[in-house]
Design an enzyme around this catalytic site. Structure first.
Site, PDB file in Angstrom:
ATOM      1  N   GLY A  75      34.831  -1.736 -73.902  1.00 49.08           N
ATOM      2  CA  GLY A  75      34.731  -0.611 -72.972  1.00 49.08           C
ATOM      3  C   GLY A  75      35.493  -0.899 -71.691  1.00 49.08           C
ATOM      4  N   ASN A  81      23.979   0.641 -72.968  1.00 51.59           N
ATOM      5  CA  ASN A  81      22.586   1.071 -73.141  1.00 51.59           C
ATOM      6  C   ASN A  81      22.326   1.755 -74.476  1.00 51.59           C
ATOM      7  OD1 ASN A  81      21.161   0.252 -70.823  1.00 51.59           O
ATOM      8  ND2 ASN A  81      22.301   1.759 -69.604  1.00 51.59           N
ATOM      9  N   ASP A  90      18.515  -5.179 -62.729  1.00 46.24           N
ATOM     10  CA  ASP A  90      17.140  -4.903 -62.300  1.00 46.24           C
ATOM     11  C   ASP A  90      16.625  -6.047 -61.415  1.00 46.24           C
ATOM     12  OD1 ASP A  90      17.101  -2.622 -64.182  1.00 46.24           O
ATOM     13  OD2 ASP A  90      17.268  -4.250 -65.635  1.00 46.24           O
ATOM     14  N   HIS A 137      15.129  -2.728 -70.168  1.00 48.49           N
ATOM     15  CA  HIS A 137      15.955  -2.100 -69.117  1.00 48.49           C
ATOM     16  C   HIS A 137      15.734  -0.589 -69.231  1.00 48.49           C
ATOM     17  CE1 HIS A 137      19.194  -1.322 -66.374  1.00 48.49           C
ATOM     18  NE2 HIS A 137      19.870  -0.648 -67.279  1.00 48.49           N
TER      19      HIS A 137
HETATM   20  P1  NAD Z   1      32.207   4.660 -69.238  1.00 50.60           P
HETATM   21  O1  NAD Z   1      32.019   5.886 -70.049  1.00 50.60           O
HETATM   22  O2  NAD Z   1      32.887   4.731 -67.927  1.00 50.60           O
HETATM   23  O3  NAD Z   1      32.988   3.563 -70.110  1.00 50.60           O
HETATM   24  C1  NAD Z   1      32.605   3.267 -71.404  1.00 50.60           C
HETATM   25  C2  NAD Z   1      33.848   2.809 -72.130  1.00 50.60           C
HETATM   26  O4  NAD Z   1      33.448   2.372 -73.427  1.00 50.60           O
HETATM   27  C3  NAD Z   1      34.880   3.925 -72.329  1.00 50.60           C
HETATM   28  O5  NAD Z   1      36.162   3.488 -71.915  1.00 50.60           O
HETATM   29  C4  NAD Z   1      34.817   4.181 -73.818  1.00 50.60           C
HETATM   30  O6  NAD Z   1      36.065   4.616 -74.357  1.00 50.60           O
HETATM   31  C5  NAD Z   1      34.436   2.799 -74.318  1.00 50.60           C
HETATM   32  N1  NAD Z   1      33.921   2.760 -75.683  1.00 50.60           N
HETATM   33  C6  NAD Z   1      33.203   3.694 -76.342  1.00 50.60           C
HETATM   34  N2  NAD Z   1      33.001   3.306 -77.602  1.00 50.60           N
HETATM   35  C7  NAD Z   1      33.608   2.114 -77.750  1.00 50.60           C
HETATM   36  C8  NAD Z   1      33.771   1.220 -78.842  1.00 50.60           C
HETATM   37  N3  NAD Z   1      33.270   1.498 -80.045  1.00 50.60           N
HETATM   38  N4  NAD Z   1      34.447   0.086 -78.633  1.00 50.60           N
HETATM   39  C9  NAD Z   1      34.978  -0.205 -77.431  1.00 50.60           C
HETATM   40  N5  NAD Z   1      34.885   0.627 -76.365  1.00 50.60           N
HETATM   41  C10 NAD Z   1      34.187   1.758 -76.530  1.00 50.60           C
HETATM   42  O7  NAD Z   1      30.752   3.987 -69.101  1.00 50.60           O
HETATM   43  P2  NAD Z   1      30.283   2.849 -68.090  1.00 50.60           P
HETATM   44  O8  NAD Z   1      29.786   3.503 -66.860  1.00 50.60           O
HETATM   45  O9  NAD Z   1      31.312   1.798 -67.997  1.00 50.60           O
HETATM   46  O10 NAD Z   1      28.978   2.323 -68.854  1.00 50.60           O
HETATM   47  C11 NAD Z   1      29.078   1.654 -70.084  1.00 50.60           C
HETATM   48  C12 NAD Z   1      27.675   1.392 -70.641  1.00 50.60           C
HETATM   49  O11 NAD Z   1      26.976   0.476 -69.790  1.00 50.60           O
HETATM   50  C13 NAD Z   1      26.811   2.636 -70.742  1.00 50.60           C
HETATM   51  O12 NAD Z   1      26.063   2.589 -71.949  1.00 50.60           O
HETATM   52  C14 NAD Z   1      25.880   2.493 -69.551  1.00 50.60           C
HETATM   53  O13 NAD Z   1      24.675   3.193 -69.731  1.00 50.60           O
HETATM   54  C15 NAD Z   1      25.666   1.002 -69.560  1.00 50.60           C
HETATM   55  N6  NAD Z   1      25.115   0.408 -68.339  1.00 50.60           N
HETATM   56  C16 NAD Z   1      24.224  -0.602 -68.500  1.00 50.60           C
HETATM   57  C17 NAD Z   1      23.676  -1.220 -67.400  1.00 50.60           C
HETATM   58  C18 NAD Z   1      22.661  -2.318 -67.561  1.00 50.60           C
HETATM   59  O14 NAD Z   1      22.092  -2.769 -66.557  1.00 50.60           O
HETATM   60  N7  NAD Z   1      22.397  -2.795 -68.774  1.00 50.60           N
HETATM   61  C19 NAD Z   1      24.060  -0.813 -66.121  1.00 50.60           C
HETATM   62  C20 NAD Z   1      24.989   0.208 -65.984  1.00 50.60           C
HETATM   63  C21 NAD Z   1      25.524   0.836 -67.118  1.00 50.60           C
HETATM   64  C1  LMR Z   2      21.482   1.458 -64.496  1.00 50.82           C
HETATM   65  O1  LMR Z   2      20.375   0.924 -64.507  1.00 50.82           O
HETATM   66  O2  LMR Z   2      22.054   1.774 -63.433  1.00 50.82           O
HETATM   67  C2  LMR Z   2      22.202   1.709 -65.792  1.00 50.82           C
HETATM   68  O3  LMR Z   2      21.420   1.325 -66.877  1.00 50.82           O
HETATM   69  C3  LMR Z   2      22.687   3.098 -65.930  1.00 50.82           C
HETATM   70  C4  LMR Z   2      21.547   4.027 -66.227  1.00 50.82           C
HETATM   71  O4  LMR Z   2      21.653   4.793 -67.187  1.00 50.82           O
HETATM   72  O5  LMR Z   2      20.551   3.965 -65.508  1.00 50.82           O
END
Ligand code: NAD
Ligand code: LMR
Length: 327
Positions: A11, A131, A159, A187
């Site tokens: 991603g 997520n 978190d 999470h």
């Molecule tokens: P985004 O949409 O800006 O970027 C996601 C990227 O993943 C895109 O470029 C998309 O093309 C790519 N993608 C989709 N499917 C794919 C695959 N099969 N292989 C490779 N790349 C792929 O999203 P973001 O804001 O960067 O967030 C990404 C993820 O992280 C989301 O699921 C978000 O909820 C999660 N997130 C988790 C936390 C945490 O604390 N765990 C915090 C923030 C965001």
């Molecule tokens: C966060 O905690 O900011 C990320 O997991 C994005 C979300 O969906 O809350």
């Protein structure tokens, strides 16, 4: 000079990727004496944007960055990698909970787990950020039976950092003066931010706060709902703070947490009555690339109820994707 470490980021054309890869290339994750090679994976439609990220990485002239590979092929991205940060997945929009993403994202983690199983270093360290991170980590681990389960983790560090920052603000102390904060569980809104054991300048933080109403009605829900608050304010989910948390998680895992407790989501092993077969946020210390769980903390009635809430939710998430797990 140390041998080059190979790091895959999935991603990488997305918003977290745009912050994360520059921090890694700058040496913030593995140290300022560790040369790195980046393998950036994204879907075919994002390849043009990914090339733009590659151009900007080149334009920073990072001394430690030896190589960048952009690809839409997971096996190419993961070949012999030492570290893999799995970010690529859909983020939630306003009004969604993270588990609403389960169906949309689960398949990604089956495919990437298989690819890691086939080609990654046998000692790869994997961090799942996409997520719902805990259950996606379970899916990836299950699809990688030839890798040790200890290769896999999911991110609770955002978190953990949020909880430390909120406590520091309440105490009027610098964040760095606070230790032994824990965020347990998933999470998701069921997470349990716990400062019962926290120390501020070495003194028990609960003695300084003594406000159970604030704990239950403000602190715990605000940490748990911080992701929603960011989405509400920005119109998009957190990105720079998520990338920074991923850097913190991997740096502590690889370089050690210097005796400090940090929260990581790991395959449960029965400790604290948490059943095996889910990824659960727990307190750990890291040393020499190994994770040591902090055991033996007291769990009172309130804590036990909170932990059980997270267990129930994670078991429900697991049931929803059980067909994807290898038995
Ligand atoms: P985004 O949409 O800006 O970027 C996601 C990227 O993943 C895109 O470029 C998309 O093309 C790519 N993608 C989709 N499917 C794919 C695959 N099969 N292989 C490779 N790349 C792929 O999203 P973001 O804001 O960067 O967030 C990404 C993820 O992280 C989301 O699921 C978000 O909820 C999660 N997130 C988790 C936390 C945490 O604390 N765990 C915090 C923030 C965001
Ligand atoms: C966060 O905690 O900011 C990320 O997991 C994005 C979300 O969906 O809350």
């Amino acid at each position: 000079m140390k041998p080059i470490k190979h790091i895959a980021v999935t991603g990488a054309a997305g918003q977290i990727g745009y912050s994360l890869v520059f921090r890694i290339a700058n040496g913030d994750m593995l140290g300022h004496d560790q040369p790195v090679s980046l393998r950036l994976l994204d879907v075919p439609a994002a390849q043009a944007a990914l090339r733009g990220v590659e151009m900007e990485l080149q334009d920073c002239a990072f001394p430690l960055l030896r190589d960048v590979v952009c690809t839409d092929d997971a096996e190419q991205a993961f070949a012999q990698v030492d570290y893999a940060i799995l970010v690529g997945a859909q983020p939630r929009q306003k009004g969604m909970e993270r588990r609403d993403l389960l169906a949309a994202n689960a398949d990604i983690f089956v495919r990437q787990g298989r690819a890691l199983n086939a080609v990654a270093s046998r000692t790869v360290k994997v961090l799942v950020v996409g997520n719902p991170a805990n259950t996606n980590a379970l899916i990836a681990m299950s699809a990688a039976p030839n890798l040790d389960p200890s290769c896999f983790s999911a991110m609770m560090r955002l978190d953990h950092n949020r909880a430390r920052a909120m406590l520091a603000k309440r105490l009027g102390e610098p964040v760095d003066s606070l230790e032994q904060v824990v965020v347990w569980g998933n999470h998701s809104p069921t997470m349990y931010a716990d400062y019962r054991f926290a120390l501020v300048r070495g003194e028990p933080a609960p003695l300084r706060i003594q406000d159970e109403q604030w704990n239950r009605e403000i602190f715990i829900p605000q940490v748990a709902q911080r992701g929603s608050a960011v989405i509400e304010a920005r119109g998009k989910s957190s990105a720079a703070s998520a990338a920074s948390a991923a850097v913190d998680h991997m740096r502590d895992w690889v370089c050690g947490s210097q005796g400090r407790w940090v929260s990581m989501s790991l395959p449960s092993n029965g400790d604290y009555g948490i059943p095996e077969g889910i990824f659960f946020g727990v307190p750990v210390r890291c040393e020499d690339g190994r994770i040591e769980r902090v055991n033996g903390l007291s769990i009172d009635t309130f804590a036990s109820e909170r932990l059980q809430g997270a267990v129930n939710e994670l078991l429900e998430e697991r049931d929803a994707i059980r067909h994807l797990l290898q038995s």
